[in-house]
Design an enzyme around this catalytic site. Structure first.
Site, mmCIF file in Angstrom:
data_model
loop_
_atom_site.group_PDB
_atom_site.id
_atom_site.type_symbol
_atom_site.label_atom_id
_atom_site.label_comp_id
_atom_site.label_asym_id
_atom_site.label_seq_id
_atom_site.Cartn_x
_atom_site.Cartn_y
_atom_site.Cartn_z
ATOM 1 N N HIS A 67 64.660 5.138 81.963
ATOM 2 C CA HIS A 67 65.174 5.457 83.305
ATOM 3 C C HIS A 67 64.061 5.876 84.276
ATOM 4 O O HIS A 67 64.318 6.015 85.472
ATOM 5 C CB HIS A 67 66.210 6.585 83.233
ATOM 6 C CG HIS A 67 67.472 6.214 82.507
ATOM 7 N ND1 HIS A 67 68.260 5.149 82.897
ATOM 8 C CD2 HIS A 67 68.088 6.754 81.422
ATOM 9 C CE1 HIS A 67 69.312 5.061 82.078
ATOM 10 N NE2 HIS A 67 69.220 6.014 81.174
ATOM 11 N N HIS A 116 72.886 2.518 78.472
ATOM 12 C CA HIS A 116 72.683 2.685 79.918
ATOM 13 C C HIS A 116 71.660 1.684 80.445
ATOM 14 O O HIS A 116 70.667 1.384 79.765
ATOM 15 C CB HIS A 116 72.222 4.111 80.205
ATOM 16 C CG HIS A 116 73.157 5.154 79.672
ATOM 17 N ND1 HIS A 116 72.948 5.783 78.456
ATOM 18 C CD2 HIS A 116 74.318 5.637 80.168
ATOM 19 C CE1 HIS A 116 73.942 6.636 78.241
ATOM 20 N NE2 HIS A 116 74.788 6.563 79.253
HETATM 21 ZN ZN LIG Z 1 71.339 5.665 77.115
#
Ligand SMILES: [Zn+2]
Length: 353
Positions: free
Chosen positions: A169, A207
Site C-alpha cells: 500500500h 486488498h
Molecule cells: Zn491485505
C-alpha cells in the site's frame, strides 16, 4: 527457496489503530511473522537467514521507488514526533489531518513545519501507527526484498522476503494500510536494474496493491496486476478499479481484477488465471508476488473464502509461469493460520508439477 527474514520487524509494534471512530488493537502484529517463520522451520523450503545488504546499496534501492522528501520525513519521523511533546514517546504517531486531493483545496508542495501536518501529508489513513522502531523495521524489510531480488537475479528460482511491516500500500511518497516502504516495488526495480528488461508484479493480497500500481503506473517495463476485493466496498477504496489500465508510456500495463466480497476459490482462481495469462502475454522474465494471505476465509478484516488447502494450488499456478520469482510477505491477519497458509502456497510453488 531462500527466505530472508527481517530481524528488526518486532521493533515495529503499533498499539492501536483508528477504525470507524474508535481506537482498536492493531491487526498488523509481530506474531504474524513469527507464525510464518515457525512453520517454515517445521516444513523447511531452503535456507532462512537475515539479509546481508550494504547500507549504501539499500538506500539507493529504496530511493529508486520512493521520493527523497518522503524518505527524509520517514527517517526523522519518530524523533520529530517526540520533539513535539516528550509525552509522545509513549504514544504511537497517527495522523488526524490530510490535504484532500482537490487541486484548488490544499497545497502539498509546501512542507509544513508542524510534524502533525507533515504526518498527514505523507499518510492516507489513520490505521498505520508509526512507532519508535518503524523506520528500522521498514528499512530491514526493504533489505529483505533487495536480498531476495539479488538472489533471484543471480540464478535462484525463487526467494521469499519474510518481513513486516508489509509494503504494497506504500506509494512513492505516502504510507498507509500498515505499509511504509514498498518491498515488492523495491524488488521489482532491483530486478530491472539487474538486467531483467520486463518484470511483472502479481499481487494476490485481498486488498488492492495501490502503492505498487501508483509507483509503476506510467511505466511499460513493469506490468502490475492485482486480484483483490472490489474497491467499491473494500479497502483501500480509492484505487483498484478495472478501468485503471496505466497512463502515458504505461498505458495498458496495469491490470486490476476486482472481485466482490464473498468470492470463493473457483471465481478467485479464474481471476488468477486471467492474471497469469496477462503476465505471460507481457513477456516478463521475472516475477514479484506480493503475497497476502488475507484471502483466507477466517481473516478478520477481509471477505474472500479461500481455505488453507487452496493455497498449495495457488503456489502451483504461480509456478506454472516458469519465471524466477520473488515473494514478499504482505497481509494475512488470521494469525494462527497465516503461517500454514503462507507455507502451503510457497510449498505448492516449489513442488514439482
Ligand atoms: Zn491485505
Amino acid at each position: 527457496m531462500k527466505t530472508f527474514h527481517n530481524p528488526h520487524h518486532a521493533g515495529h509494534a503499533g498499539q492501536q489503530e483508528m477504525f470507524r471512530g474508535r481506537m482498536v488493537p492493531c491487526h498488523e502484529v509481530p506474531a504474524r511473522l513469527d507464525f510464518v517463520l515457525t512453520e517454515l522451520q517445521r516444513r523447511p523450503l531452503g535456507d532462512i537467514a537475515p539479509p546481508s545488504v550494504d547500507d549504501t546499496a539499500l538506500d539507493a534501492a529504496i530511493a529508486r521507488v520512493h521520493s527523497a522528501r518522503y524518505l527524509d520525513f520517514l527517517a526523522s519521523a519518530w524523533s520529530d514526533w517526540v520533539a513535539m511533546d516528550p509525552a509522545n514517546a509513549q504514544r504511537d504517531a497517527l495522523p488526524s489531518v490530510w490535504p484532500i486531493g482537490n487541486p484548488h483545496a490544499f497545497r502539498t508542495d509546501v512542507l509544513p513545519r508542524n510534524f502533525a501536518a507533515r504526518l498527514g501529508l505523507f499518510s492516507f489513513d489513520s490505521g498505520s501507527p508509526l512507532t519508535a522502531g518503524t523506520w528500522a523495521a521498514a528499512r530491514g524489510g526493504a533489505a529483505c526484498a533487495l536480498a531476495a531480488a539479488h538472489a533471484v537475479a543471480q540464478g535462484e528460482r525463487s526467494a521469499f522476503a519474510l518481513t513486516r511491516p508489509p509494503g504494497h500500500h506504500a506509494g512513492p511518497d505516502f504510507l498507509g494500510g500498515y505499509c511504509f516502504l514498498n518491498n515488492a516495488a523495491i524488488a521489482a526495480q532491483a530486478l530491472r536494474d539487474a538486467g531483467h528488461t520486463k518484470v511483472a508484479v502479481l499481487d494476490v493480497d485481498y486488498h488492492h496493491g495501490n502503492g505498487t500500481q501508483t509507483i509503476f503506473y506510467e511505466r511499460a517495463d513493469v506490468l502490475t496486476v492485482s486480484v483483490h476485493g472490489d474497491p467499491a466496498t473494500e479497502y483501500p477504496f480509492f484505487l483498484g478499479h478495472a478501468d485503471e489500465r496505466g497512463a502515458g508510456a504505461g498505458a495498458g500495463f496495469n491490470l486490476n481484477l476486482p472481485l466482490p466480497r464473498g468470492t470463493g476459490v473457483a471465481a478467485w482462481r479464474a481471476a488468477l488465471d486471467t492474471a497469469l495469462q496477462a503476465v505471460s502475454d507481457f513477456g516478463a522474465s521475472a516475477l514479484v508476488v506480493p503475497m497476502g494471505l488475507d484471502t483466507f476465509e477466517g481473516d478478520p478484516i477481509s471477505g474472500f473464502t479461500l481455505k488453507s488447502a487452496d493455497y498449495a494450488g495457488v503456489g502451483q499456478a504461480l509456478a506454472s509461469l516458469g519465471l524466477p520469482t520473488v515473494f514478499t510477505f504482505e497481509g494475512g491477519y488470521a494469525v494462527d493460520e497465516v503461517g500454514t497458509n503462507a507455507v502451503n502456497l510457497l510449498e505448492g510453488f516449489q513442488r514439482p508439477a
